[in-house]
Design an enzyme around this catalytic site. Structure first.
Site, PDB file in Angstrom:
ATOM      1  N   CYS A  97      35.780  46.902  42.258  1.00 43.02           N
ATOM      2  CA  CYS A  97      34.713  45.960  41.901  1.00 43.02           C
ATOM      3  C   CYS A  97      33.357  46.551  42.271  1.00 43.02           C
ATOM      4  CB  CYS A  97      34.936  44.643  42.637  1.00 43.02           C
ATOM      5  SG  CYS A  97      33.577  43.473  42.484  1.00 43.02           S
TER       6      CYS A  97
ATOM      7  N   CYS B  13      36.688  45.141  47.675  1.00 44.50           N
ATOM      8  CA  CYS B  13      37.745  45.512  46.730  1.00 44.50           C
ATOM      9  C   CYS B  13      37.305  46.792  45.989  1.00 44.50           C
ATOM     10  CB  CYS B  13      38.004  44.378  45.734  1.00 44.50           C
ATOM     11  SG  CYS B  13      38.440  42.820  46.550  1.00 44.50           S
TER      12      CYS B  13
ATOM     13  N   CYS C 165      28.782  41.445  48.285  1.00 48.79           N
ATOM     14  CA  CYS C 165      30.059  40.860  48.694  1.00 48.79           C
ATOM     15  C   CYS C 165      30.637  41.700  49.824  1.00 48.79           C
ATOM     16  CB  CYS C 165      31.037  40.841  47.514  1.00 48.79           C
ATOM     17  SG  CYS C 165      32.600  39.999  47.863  1.00 48.79           S
TER      18      CYS C 165
ATOM     19  N   CYS D 256      31.166  42.319  37.127  1.00 57.48           N
ATOM     20  CA  CYS D 256      30.658  42.007  38.464  1.00 57.48           C
ATOM     21  C   CYS D 256      29.805  43.082  39.099  1.00 57.48           C
ATOM     22  CB  CYS D 256      31.837  41.779  39.390  1.00 57.48           C
ATOM     23  SG  CYS D 256      33.083  40.768  38.678  1.00 57.48           S
TER      24      CYS D 256
ATOM     25  N   GLU E 138      23.078  38.212  39.882  1.00 60.64           N
ATOM     26  CA  GLU E 138      23.305  38.115  38.445  1.00 60.64           C
ATOM     27  C   GLU E 138      23.995  36.800  38.084  1.00 60.64           C
ATOM     28  OE1 GLU E 138      26.039  41.262  37.753  1.00 60.64           O
ATOM     29  OE2 GLU E 138      24.778  42.753  38.722  1.00 60.64           O
TER      30      GLU E 138
ATOM     31  N   CYS F 293      28.891  32.052  34.353  1.00 56.79           N
ATOM     32  CA  CYS F 293      29.467  32.748  35.485  1.00 56.79           C
ATOM     33  C   CYS F 293      28.342  32.953  36.498  1.00 56.79           C
ATOM     34  CB  CYS F 293      30.036  34.075  34.989  1.00 56.79           C
ATOM     35  SG  CYS F 293      30.700  35.117  36.282  1.00 56.79           S
TER      36      CYS F 293
END
Ligand code: SAH
Length: 335
Positions: free
Chosen positions: A103, A100, A96, A327, A76, A89
């Site tokens: 997220c 976390c 990832c 995100c 994205e 962004c």
């Protein structure tokens, strides 16, 4: 060019098309014989990624793009137009690996690193859309880039650094954007921050802190079990000295988890007198999570506790929530 049996000067022509005119469609390469274009495209500028869809909100001034990469991977990017600037962004990885818990990207794990070209193309397409007036408000230029999309940029170090060169080298070698307009956001990979400080960039560094104490940060940003709050901040301050830029501290405010006034006070103490700016981000709740944004009164008390130490602090405006702007949410919904 020589390797594929073409005239060397075509290299500059092709660079001009891509970096100065944002033209990656061979039909637009009118100074190159039509018969040669297909071969050049295949060898040097293959179609890397296609738009799955655009989602817009804020009267079209916030536009999120879902991309499908050549191997089917989804990433994205988001373009946000404000009265005085345009920010993009972008993603540095598909997924990832930092895990976390608040997220959306972190929940699905890492697919793979993006290539330099896949990182840069997100920007080239955004600049083209702005130039062509696709974003309401008339033609515009891109002013800021934030590596705050999917991925941990410093975990894809080499390609992110190469992409910064391609974004900032003057045309026709690059897009000619200002390093000062670029922000690299990291969970705090300390050795990579040291290395990044030595690149000599004038980019801004943002550290996703989210807690001033190791006990809580160990759970919110799991990599903290490897590099502690103190080490991460010291690496950030070293970057500040070498780059001459202020350090940004990102802090997602999560109701009753990290938003107590005493934590604000502790954060203020850690940052007092340093060239920093604290960016508070109201948590954008991810589907299925029990966590949510702070109550307004808690947010206010948190801001005041930081400001009491003379540390500059602002609460980030939350654009694009209604288009799954946080995100990884859009890609997550596509799976
Ligand atoms: N991996 C990098 C950059 C990508 S995330 C980093 O962690 O800095 C960009 C920022 O958005 C980070 O500060 C991240 O912690 C924050 N973020 C992630 N999920 C969020 C959510 N649901 N609500 C608010 N901020 C979030």
């Amino acid at each position: 060019m020589a390797e594929i049996g073409e005239k060397p000067f075509r290299a500059k022509q092709l660079s001009q098309h891509y970096f100065a005119r944002y033209a990656h469609d061979p039909e637009q390469w009118t100074d190159i014989p039509a018969g040669a274009r297909g071969k050049l495209q295949e060898a040097l500028l293959p179609e890397l990624m296609t738009v799955v869809r655009h989602l817009s909100t804020d009267q079209g001034t916030t536009r999120k793009t879902l991309w499908r990469l050549f191997d089917g991977t989804l990433v994205e990017s988001v373009l946000m137009r404000y009265p005085d600037r345009v920010t993009m962004c972008i993603s540095s990885q598909a997924g990832c690996g930092m895990n976390c818990p608040f997220c959306a990207t972190g929940q699905a794990g890492l697919d793979r690193n993006l290539s330099t070209a896949e990182i840069v193309h997100q920007i080239v397409d955004g600049m083209r859309a702005l130039r062509d007036g696709e974003v309401p408000g008339g033609p515009a230029r891109l002013s800021n880039i934030v590596f705050m999309g999917m991925g941990e940029p410093l975990a894809n170090y080499k390609r992110v650094v190469q992409s910064i060169r391609a974004l900032t080298d003057p045309a026709p070698d690059g897009l000619g954007l200002s390093q000062r307009g670029i922000t690299v956001s990291t969970v705090g990979l300390v050795p990579a921050i040291h290395r990044f400080a030595d690149e000599g960039f004038k980019c801004r560094l943002a550290i996703s802190l989210h807690a001033p104490d190791d006990e809580l940060r160990d759970t919110l940003v799991p990599v903290n079990t490897r590099w502690k709050v103190r080490e991460v901040l010291d690496a950030g301050f070293e970057y500040v000295e070498k780059s001459g830029r202020r350090l940004s501290i990102e802090y997602a405010l999560i109701r009753d988890i990290n938003d107590q006034a005493w934590r604000g006070d502790r954060l203020g103490r850690l940052l007092r007198g340093k060239p920093v700016h604290v960016n508070l981000i109201p948590l954008n709740p991810t589907p299925g999570s029990k966590w949510t944004a702070s109550r307004p009164e808690d947010e206010k008390a948190f801001v005041e506790a930081i400001a009491a130490h003379g540390v500059p602090v602002t609460v980030r405006d939350t654009r694009g929530q209604e288009i799954d702007g946080a995100c990884g949410q859009l890609a997550a919904g596509e799976r």
